[in-house]
Design a protein around this motif. Sequence first.
Motif, PDB file in Angstrom:
ATOM      1  N   THR A  44       0.826  -1.220   0.000  1.00 19.09           N
ATOM      2  CA  THR A  44       0.000   0.000   0.000  1.00 19.09           C
ATOM      3  C   THR A  44       0.857   1.265   0.000  1.00 19.09           C
ATOM      4  N   GLY A  45       2.060   1.186   0.562  1.00 21.00           N
ATOM      5  CA  GLY A  45       2.956   2.350   0.532  1.00 21.00           C
ATOM      6  C   GLY A  45       3.316   2.727  -0.899  1.00 21.00           C
ATOM      7  N   TYR A  48       0.639   4.948  -2.324  1.00 18.01           N
ATOM      8  CA  TYR A  48       0.734   6.361  -1.928  1.00 18.01           C
ATOM      9  C   TYR A  48       1.922   7.034  -2.610  1.00 18.01           C
ATOM     10  N   ARG A  49       2.976   6.268  -2.800  1.00 15.81           N
ATOM     11  CA  ARG A  49       4.144   6.820  -3.509  1.00 15.81           C
ATOM     12  C   ARG A  49       3.788   7.106  -4.973  1.00 15.81           C
ATOM     13  N   ARG A 100      10.692   5.590  -5.516  1.00 19.52           N
ATOM     14  CA  ARG A 100      11.588   5.465  -4.345  1.00 19.52           C
ATOM     15  C   ARG A 100      12.579   6.612  -4.241  1.00 19.52           C
ATOM     16  N   VAL A 108       5.676  12.218   0.243  1.00 19.22           N
ATOM     17  CA  VAL A 108       4.603  11.210   0.354  1.00 19.22           C
ATOM     18  C   VAL A 108       3.813  11.296   1.657  1.00 19.22           C
ATOM     19  N   SER A 109       4.442  11.690   2.744  1.00 17.88           N
ATOM     20  CA  SER A 109       3.705  11.783   4.009  1.00 17.88           C
ATOM     21  C   SER A 109       2.605  12.836   3.913  1.00 17.88           C
ATOM     22  N   SER A 112      -0.185  11.588   1.529  1.00 17.71           N
ATOM     23  CA  SER A 112      -0.986  10.475   2.047  1.00 17.71           C
ATOM     24  C   SER A 112      -1.786  10.854   3.293  1.00 17.71           C
ATOM     25  N   ARG A 118      -6.839   9.083   1.166  1.00 15.35           N
ATOM     26  CA  ARG A 118      -6.964   7.835   1.925  1.00 15.35           C
ATOM     27  C   ARG A 118      -8.233   7.077   1.542  1.00 15.35           C
ATOM     28  N   GLY A 138       1.508  -1.880   5.205  1.00 18.50           N
ATOM     29  CA  GLY A 138       1.463  -0.420   5.153  1.00 18.50           C
ATOM     30  C   GLY A 138       1.450   0.188   6.542  1.00 18.50           C
ATOM     31  N   ARG A 139       0.560   1.184   6.719  1.00 19.46           N
ATOM     32  CA  ARG A 139       0.451   1.853   8.014  1.00 19.46           C
ATOM     33  C   ARG A 139      -0.908   1.615   8.655  1.00 19.46           C
ATOM     34  N   ASP A 140      -1.922   1.364   7.820  1.00 13.90           N
ATOM     35  CA  ASP A 140      -3.289   1.231   8.351  1.00 13.90           C
ATOM     36  C   ASP A 140      -3.969  -0.031   7.836  1.00 13.90           C
ATOM     37  N   ARG A 166      17.577   1.455   5.181  1.00  9.11           N
ATOM     38  CA  ARG A 166      17.191   2.363   4.089  1.00  9.11           C
ATOM     39  C   ARG A 166      18.414   2.746   3.234  1.00  9.11           C
ATOM     40  N   ARG A 189       9.274  11.282   9.363  1.00  8.90           N
ATOM     41  CA  ARG A 189       8.121  10.585   8.777  1.00  8.90           C
ATOM     42  C   ARG A 189       7.293   9.847   9.829  1.00  8.90           C
ATOM     43  N   ASP A 193       3.460  10.413  10.138  1.00 11.79           N
ATOM     44  CA  ASP A 193       2.550   9.285   9.874  1.00 11.79           C
ATOM     45  C   ASP A 193       1.752   8.894  11.122  1.00 11.79           C
ATOM     46  N   ARG A 196      -0.884  12.202  12.157  1.00  9.85           N
ATOM     47  CA  ARG A 196      -1.903  12.780  11.266  1.00  9.85           C
ATOM     48  C   ARG A 196      -3.312  12.428  11.750  1.00  9.85           C
TER      49      ARG A 196
END
Length: 235
Positions: A44-45, A48-49, A100, A108-109, A112, A118, A138-140, A166, A189, A193, A196
């Motif tokens: 999912t990231g 958003y990217r 990337r 991206v933050s 998104s 969303r 992802g995050r959610d 990274r 980030r 993230d 928000r």
Amino acid sequence: MNDEKLNLESLKGRIIAIDGPAGSGKSTTSRILAARLGYTYLDTGAMYRAVTWCALKDGIAPSDGDKLGELARTMPLEFKTENDNNRVFVGDQEITTEIRTPEVTGHVSEVSAHKQVREAMVARQQEMAGEGSVVAEGRDTTTVVFPDADIKIYLDADTRTRAERRVLDLKRMGITTTVEEQEADIIRRDKYDSGREHSPLTRADDSFIVDTSDLTIEGQVDRIIDLIRTHIEQA
Ligand code: DC
């Protein structure tokens, strides 16, 4: 490898949701896990990217929630998996590497965080999951996208380890950077993230925490397979 005895038949149609902060090992772990289970990998990231990349290309401001939401709803986004590699396309154009770059990562933050973005992305992710047999990360994904996932994992690692990973990832793509730079970016980030208003990164109460700081990728996958074995197969 400890998956010889996995009952793949009993795992058919399941949804495995994995969340965690940047650099916690989600992408590699999820990709390998999906390949072992014969599942689809839903990054999912990357979605958003991809919206962020398109917005930058089309001159849409990262603050313009309405336009970004429209873009997220309508862009012809597609994933193609080849030899375990997840390739990302917008229409005919491949943007696997482009999403990337530090420029996309830097915006991206903000992109998104918009409610409109969303909503559009969550609807697409749920549709893409179709009949299940999906590893979503992802995050959610454990909280908003798949609140009823068959198993929820929260991957974490200390910021230094995440920054070091990274740097290596980017090096493979020909991008030179430093651990200090990446650690500062990761902290920034994380804050964004997690802080928000809409779908912040939080740990679902019913998720299992896997700290990957001292684990190899293989070790992370094995740990999750153990959890799957205990909580899905033997449930
Ligand atoms: O996992 P990643 O670094 O590729 O994610 C890129 C960004 O996308 C990250 O900064 C936060 C956002 N994101 C999100 O808001 N919700 C998701 N489900 C996945 C990623």
